[in-house]
Design a protein around this motif. Structure first.
Motif, PDB file in Angstrom:
ATOM      1  N   LEU A  28      22.560   1.613  -7.041  1.00 32.30           N
ATOM      2  CA  LEU A  28      23.086   2.780  -7.737  1.00 32.30           C
ATOM      3  C   LEU A  28      23.853   2.358  -8.985  1.00 32.30           C
ATOM      4  O   LEU A  28      23.728   2.976 -10.055  1.00 32.30           O
ATOM      5  CB  LEU A  28      24.005   3.550  -6.781  1.00 32.30           C
ATOM      6  CG  LEU A  28      24.472   4.937  -7.181  1.00 32.30           C
ATOM      7  CD1 LEU A  28      23.300   5.861  -7.418  1.00 32.30           C
ATOM      8  CD2 LEU A  28      25.384   5.502  -6.097  1.00 32.30           C
ATOM      9  N   SER A  29      24.635   1.307  -8.881  1.00 36.14           N
ATOM     10  CA  SER A  29      25.394   0.790 -10.015  1.00 36.14           C
ATOM     11  C   SER A  29      24.456   0.342 -11.130  1.00 36.14           C
ATOM     12  O   SER A  29      24.678   0.641 -12.314  1.00 36.14           O
ATOM     13  CB  SER A  29      26.258  -0.380  -9.548  1.00 36.14           C
ATOM     14  OG  SER A  29      27.028  -0.903 -10.603  1.00 36.14           O
ATOM     15  N   LEU A  71      15.870   7.528 -11.005  1.00 32.10           N
ATOM     16  CA  LEU A  71      15.886   6.343 -10.146  1.00 32.10           C
ATOM     17  C   LEU A  71      17.219   6.229  -9.402  1.00 32.10           C
ATOM     18  O   LEU A  71      17.251   5.875  -8.220  1.00 32.10           O
ATOM     19  CB  LEU A  71      15.638   5.091 -10.982  1.00 32.10           C
ATOM     20  CG  LEU A  71      14.214   4.958 -11.547  1.00 32.10           C
ATOM     21  CD1 LEU A  71      14.140   3.839 -12.567  1.00 32.10           C
ATOM     22  CD2 LEU A  71      13.203   4.727 -10.426  1.00 32.10           C
ATOM     23  N   ALA A  72      18.316   6.523 -10.104  1.00 28.48           N
ATOM     24  CA  ALA A  72      19.624   6.493  -9.440  1.00 28.48           C
ATOM     25  C   ALA A  72      19.684   7.512  -8.311  1.00 28.48           C
ATOM     26  O   ALA A  72      20.154   7.215  -7.207  1.00 28.48           O
ATOM     27  CB  ALA A  72      20.736   6.761 -10.455  1.00 28.48           C
ATOM     28  N   TYR A 119      21.949  10.366  -3.424  1.00 30.74           N
ATOM     29  CA  TYR A 119      22.031  11.633  -4.147  1.00 30.74           C
ATOM     30  C   TYR A 119      23.190  11.633  -5.137  1.00 30.74           C
ATOM     31  O   TYR A 119      23.147  12.343  -6.154  1.00 30.74           O
ATOM     32  CB  TYR A 119      22.154  12.790  -3.156  1.00 30.74           C
ATOM     33  CG  TYR A 119      20.887  12.979  -2.346  1.00 30.74           C
ATOM     34  CD1 TYR A 119      19.721  13.438  -2.938  1.00 30.74           C
ATOM     35  CD2 TYR A 119      20.846  12.657  -0.988  1.00 30.74           C
ATOM     36  CE1 TYR A 119      18.548  13.584  -2.214  1.00 30.74           C
ATOM     37  CE2 TYR A 119      19.682  12.795  -0.250  1.00 30.74           C
ATOM     38  CZ  TYR A 119      18.535  13.260  -0.860  1.00 30.74           C
ATOM     39  OH  TYR A 119      17.374  13.393  -0.145  1.00 30.74           O
ATOM     40  N   SER A 120      24.206  10.831  -4.894  1.00 33.11           N
ATOM     41  CA  SER A 120      25.310  10.716  -5.843  1.00 33.11           C
ATOM     42  C   SER A 120      24.857  10.093  -7.160  1.00 33.11           C
ATOM     43  O   SER A 120      25.579  10.168  -8.160  1.00 33.11           O
ATOM     44  CB  SER A 120      26.456   9.898  -5.239  1.00 33.11           C
ATOM     45  OG  SER A 120      25.984   8.673  -4.720  1.00 33.11           O
ATOM     46  N   GLY A 121      23.682   9.508  -7.182  1.00 31.97           N
ATOM     47  CA  GLY A 121      23.128   9.007  -8.433  1.00 31.97           C
ATOM     48  C   GLY A 121      22.914  10.095  -9.456  1.00 31.97           C
ATOM     49  O   GLY A 121      22.789   9.816 -10.654  1.00 31.97           O
ATOM     50  N   ALA A 122      22.882  11.355  -9.011  1.00 34.54           N
ATOM     51  CA  ALA A 122      22.701  12.483  -9.925  1.00 34.54           C
ATOM     52  C   ALA A 122      24.001  12.923 -10.590  1.00 34.54           C
ATOM     53  O   ALA A 122      23.976  13.782 -11.477  1.00 34.54           O
ATOM     54  CB  ALA A 122      22.085  13.674  -9.175  1.00 34.54           C
ATOM     55  N   THR A 143      31.470   1.437  -6.651  1.00 38.23           N
ATOM     56  CA  THR A 143      30.482   0.518  -7.241  1.00 38.23           C
ATOM     57  C   THR A 143      29.652   1.230  -8.293  1.00 38.23           C
ATOM     58  O   THR A 143      29.278   0.636  -9.306  1.00 38.23           O
ATOM     59  CB  THR A 143      29.549  -0.038  -6.148  1.00 38.23           C
ATOM     60  OG1 THR A 143      30.334  -0.518  -5.054  1.00 38.23           O
ATOM     61  CG2 THR A 143      28.687  -1.174  -6.677  1.00 38.23           C
ATOM     62  N   GLN A 144      29.378   2.515  -8.083  1.00 35.03           N
ATOM     63  CA  GLN A 144      28.539   3.252  -9.028  1.00 35.03           C
ATOM     64  C   GLN A 144      29.174   3.358 -10.404  1.00 35.03           C
ATOM     65  O   GLN A 144      28.504   3.150 -11.422  1.00 35.03           O
ATOM     66  CB  GLN A 144      28.240   4.666  -8.510  1.00 35.03           C
ATOM     67  CG  GLN A 144      27.377   5.452  -9.499  1.00 35.03           C
ATOM     68  CD  GLN A 144      27.109   6.877  -9.087  1.00 35.03           C
ATOM     69  OE1 GLN A 144      27.673   7.372  -8.113  1.00 35.03           O
ATOM     70  NE2 GLN A 144      26.260   7.565  -9.816  1.00 35.03           N
ATOM     71  N   PHE A 145      30.449   3.690 -10.464  1.00 35.43           N
ATOM     72  CA  PHE A 145      31.036   3.929 -11.787  1.00 35.43           C
ATOM     73  C   PHE A 145      31.817   2.743 -12.338  1.00 35.43           C
ATOM     74  O   PHE A 145      32.395   2.820 -13.419  1.00 35.43           O
ATOM     75  CB  PHE A 145      31.890   5.205 -11.814  1.00 35.43           C
ATOM     76  CG  PHE A 145      33.028   5.270 -10.830  1.00 35.43           C
ATOM     77  CD1 PHE A 145      34.186   4.547 -11.027  1.00 35.43           C
ATOM     78  CD2 PHE A 145      32.947   6.106  -9.718  1.00 35.43           C
ATOM     79  CE1 PHE A 145      35.244   4.639 -10.142  1.00 35.43           C
ATOM     80  CE2 PHE A 145      34.003   6.211  -8.821  1.00 35.43           C
ATOM     81  CZ  PHE A 145      35.158   5.469  -9.040  1.00 35.43           C
TER      82      PHE A 145
END
Length: 418
Positions: free
Chosen positions: A210-211, A235-236, A241-244, A381-383
């Motif tokens: 995701l990151s 792709l994220a 789903y938090s990739g959105a 990690t994502q942001f």
């Protein structure tokens, strides 16, 4: 007057400076990979008795990837181990693991039949038929591919290490556009100090994927490639789903220019998400797949039973209630002060990177307010890439103002002297 003999041209000096920066970046990435590898080679637990096993939530993602590989792609993992029932054993079977929560054993040698081929499963009820439909499948495809090559712990974690390193490079390239090479390098180096990002890059969980795709989205946006932005967003979202979550910021950024621009980004993201899910939807059937997606969204907005230490997005800024990823050595997803610094700066700056950071971080507040109070600190990690791009931008701005102030003071002194 001619220049001194052997003095380099300005272009040569510039080239040498660039080489130095990229050599320094290589060192930063190398140091990072050393730390990620040190996590990836930890023993783990609940795998082979007295030997290696799973780290943290790998018990869910690695096993569901193995199940998807077997049931959806009709490919067994490459492993000498078979998880099977007692009536499938032969005289050539050797039991290596017995379970208390599964009606099965894991063996080596010859078997008449088997449920799963692959590294021994954790002793979790229902794990042999678990697909982790709570999250989309993209990262599990990658983990499953590694299991098809060689199903053992280090191989599961190789993509995480590679994507962690690639994310650092994307952070540097993105920060270079808004802060210059020197401060981009500083921001990238500071990211290595992010305990959460560094640890998650050595574990076969979803968040490092995701990151990477979130960092790719930012880089493509700053490079002026809206269709690429849409693909990266899709792709994220195909990982979690938090990739959105960056969608909110993208809607504002592209919507100000043209609704057609945002429509192109949105349609590309949707198409990418559907394509990534087709292997699952094709076998489940579209109706069942849609049901699973809706059930997952409901699950994500509902609190879970008590378990690991939960936290809220405010805790993440102050490094409170950190998730324990490993015990002895103790590894916590404790984050970094850069999250808070980036948040304050983004509220002041409000440029495109700031909006994407606020959108992504704010998405977790939305989930929290919708009713899910069992969030975990490793979600940061994502942001983390966005936060460190903003930190680089902040440092560059402070340096510019410092130089401007010094120049102003020097001019004032010269005026007084004259």
């Amino acid at each position: 007057m001619g220049k001194p003999l052997g003095a380099p041209e300005r272009g040569q000096e510039g080239d040498r400076g660039v080489v130095k920066v990229y050599l320094a970046l290589a060192v930063v990435v190398g140091v990072f990979l050393y730390f990620a590898y040190s996590v990836a080679t930890l023993p783990g637990s609940d795998g082979l008795p007295g030997d290696g096993g799973y780290i943290s939530d790998e018990v869910w993602y690695v096993t569901s990837a193995r199940n998807i590989l077997h049931d959806f792609f009709k490919t067994p993992a490459n492993s000498p181990y078979y998880t099977t029932t007692l009536d499938c054993l032969t005289n050539g079977s050797k039991i290596v693991k017995e379970y208390s929560n599964l009606n099965a054993v894991t063996v080596t040698g010859e078997v008449k039949c088997y449920i799963r081929r692959g590294f021994p499963y954790p002793d979790k009820e229902g794990i042999l038929s678990y697909y982790n439909f709570e999250h989309p499948p993209l990262a599990k495809y990658v983990i499953g591919l590694m299991e098809a090559i060689r199903d053992e712990p280090l191989f599961w974690r190789i993509p995480s290490m590679a994507l962690g390193a690639a994310t650092l490079v994307l952070v540097f390239l993105s920060a270079r556009r808004v802060a210059g090479e020197t401060w981009a390098l500083v921001g990238t180096g500071l990211m290595v100090l992010d305990n959460t990002f560094r640890a998650m890059s050595g574990i076969a969980m979803l968040d490092i994927y995701l990151s990477f795709f979130t960092a790719l989205l930012v880089y493509l946006h700053l490079s002026g490639r809206p269709l690429g932005v849409g693909a990266a967003l899709g792709l994220a979202a195909s990982v979690k789903y938090s990739g959105a979550f960056p969608l909110f910021g993208l809607a504002y950024i592209y919507g100000r220019r043209s609704l057609w621009s945002f429509a192109a980004v949105f349609l590309m993201a949707t198409s990418t998400f559907i394509l990534a899910n087709m292997p699952i939807a094709g076998q489940l059937g579209v109706q069942r797949w849609i049901h699973e997606v809706l059930a997952a969204l409901s699950w994500h907005t509902t609190s879970r039973p008590p378990g690991p230490v939960a936290s809220n997005p405010l805790d993440w800024l102050y490094m409170h209630n950190s998730f324990a990823l490993y015990i002895n050595p103790d590894i916590y997803a404790s984050g970094t002060p850069a999250y808070l610094v980036a948040l304050v700066y983004s509220l002041y700056r409000r440029d495109d990177v700031s909006l994407l950071y606020l959108s992504t971080y704010g998405g977790y507040w939305l989930v929290y307010l919708l009713g899910n109070h069992t969030l975990y600190s490793f979600y940061t990690t994502q942001f983390s890439p966005l936060a460190h791009i903003l930190v680089a931008e902040l440092l560059a701005e402070v340096a510019r103002r410092g130089r401007a102030s010094s120049a102003g003071d020097a001019q004032g002194v010269a005026a007084v002297e004259n």
